[in-house]
Design an enzyme around this catalytic site. Structure first.
Site, short mmCIF file in Angstrom:
data_model
loop_
_atom_site.label_atom_id
_atom_site.label_comp_id
_atom_site.label_asym_id
_atom_site.label_seq_id
_atom_site.Cartn_x
_atom_site.Cartn_y
_atom_site.Cartn_z
N LYS A 74 13.84 1.85 -5.28
CA LYS A 74 12.87 2.53 -6.15
C LYS A 74 11.56 2.74 -5.41
CE LYS A 74 15.04 0.77 -10.34
NZ LYS A 74 15.06 -0.25 -11.39
N GLN A 82 11.77 -5.22 -13.69
CA GLN A 82 13.16 -5.23 -13.23
C GLN A 82 13.95 -6.29 -14.00
OE1 GLN A 82 14.51 -2.98 -11.00
NE2 GLN A 82 16.47 -3.92 -11.51
N ASP A 110 10.62 3.14 -18.22
CA ASP A 110 12.03 2.76 -18.37
C ASP A 110 12.52 3.03 -19.80
OD1 ASP A 110 13.51 1.98 -16.20
OD2 ASP A 110 12.89 -0.12 -16.25
#
Ligand code: NAD
Length: 279
Positions: free
Chosen positions: A51, A95, A118
């Site tokens: 990422k 994460q 997200d």
């Protein structure tokens, strides 16, 4: 049978994002992404590395807050609050998975919904269910982009989603329903998975079990989207679909690797760009 080339499509999207970033930079805006990475899970580290690399390539500002496995929930919350206030940060990503002593839902709720690239905050997931503008989780969003790019019409299609997690299966189902598909969601307690998948026009699987979907479970001409990522003992990556035997029956199919995975990262860039545009 046509392979849906997620790598090629993701490359196209990344290049479009880069063009837009260049334009934003002329106006003095540099999109920024902050990642919170807890513990030393090798897969999480590998994803974050990918990422960060993708962010760099399109010209984003990006930072990673690395924390040890033993970090307190309060410390993570403080860090997120700091990022919520930071004007150079447009997107915040935690994460997953987090260590067992951390309450994931509590952490996700601290993220400013406007920076929730997200799309895991209940504010955004609620809006998605109601078919309102929201940040949408990157993986299901990437799958929708694939349908769009390959001109696959979803209206009235019978779609079976295998796997019902908050980050994959549930948002996938909402997006499909919003696109007028007839959606069945299956999970570990589904009595007879094959009874559902064998008649489906489209099967979308995100479970984490190699070979779960076999040739007898899909009909001739079905579209099969494999979200699963599994690392085999020999180090190779594979999905949840027995690709060699299932793919000849499909009209469209995604490979692993090179299917949904690269699209997930491309959608993260797209979401962060959208957040920066709202600055
Ligand atoms: P999860 O463990 O949170 O959820 C798994 C889901 O699968 C659950 O709903 C469970 O009920 C269901 N399930 C388990 N066994 C089943 C079975 N035998 N039959 C039917 N359903 C079953 O996992 P997750 O975070 O949603 O991830 C799922 C998979 O997708 C993993 O392989 C993960 O690596 C992958 N993934 C890929 C991407 C990507 O970018 N391609 C992104 C996120 C997750």
């Amino acid at each position: 049978m046509q392979i849906i080339d997620g790598s090629a499509l993701a490359k196209e999207i990344r290049s479009e994002v880069k063009t837009e970033v260049d334009k934003l930079k002329e106006q003095g805006v540099v999109p920024g992404l902050a990642v919170v990475l807890v513990g030393d899970d090798p897969a999480s580290h590998a994803y974050v590395k990918m990422k960060s690399k993708a962010c760099k390539e399109v010209g984003f500002y990006s930072i990673v807050h690395e924390m040890p496995d033993s970090v307190s929930q309060e410390r993570i919350i403080e860090t997120i609050k700091m990022m919520n206030q930071n004007p150079n940060i447009d997107g915040i990503l935690v994460q997953l998975p987090l260590p067992g002593h951390i309450e994931t839902e509590k952490i996700l709720e601290v993220i400013d919904p406007k920076k929730d690239v997200d799309g895991f905050h209940p504010y955004n997931s609620g809006r998605l269910v109601n078919n309102l503008d929201s940040f949408v989780p990157c993986t299901p969003l990437g799958v929708m982009k694939m349908f769009d790019k390959y001109n696959i019409d979803l209206r009235g299609k019978d779609v079976v989603v295998v796997g019902a997690s908050n980050i994959v299966g549930k948002p996938m189902a909402s997006l499909l329903l919003n696109a007028d598909a007839t959606v069945t969601v299956t999970h570990i307690y589904t009595k007879d998975l094959k009874a559902h998948t064998q008649n489906a026009d489209i099967v979308i699987v995100g479970v984490g079990k190699p070979g779960l979907i076999t040739e007898d479970m899909v009909k001739e001409g079905a579209i099969v989207i494999d979200i699963g990522i599994n690392r085999l003992e020999n180090g190779k990556l594979t999905g949840d679909v027995a690709f060699d035997t299932v793919s000849p029956k499909c009209s469209y199919v995604t490979p692993v690797p090179g299917g949904v995975g690269p699209m997930t990262i491309a959608m993260l860039l797209q979401n962060t760009l959208d957040a920066a545009k709202m600055r």
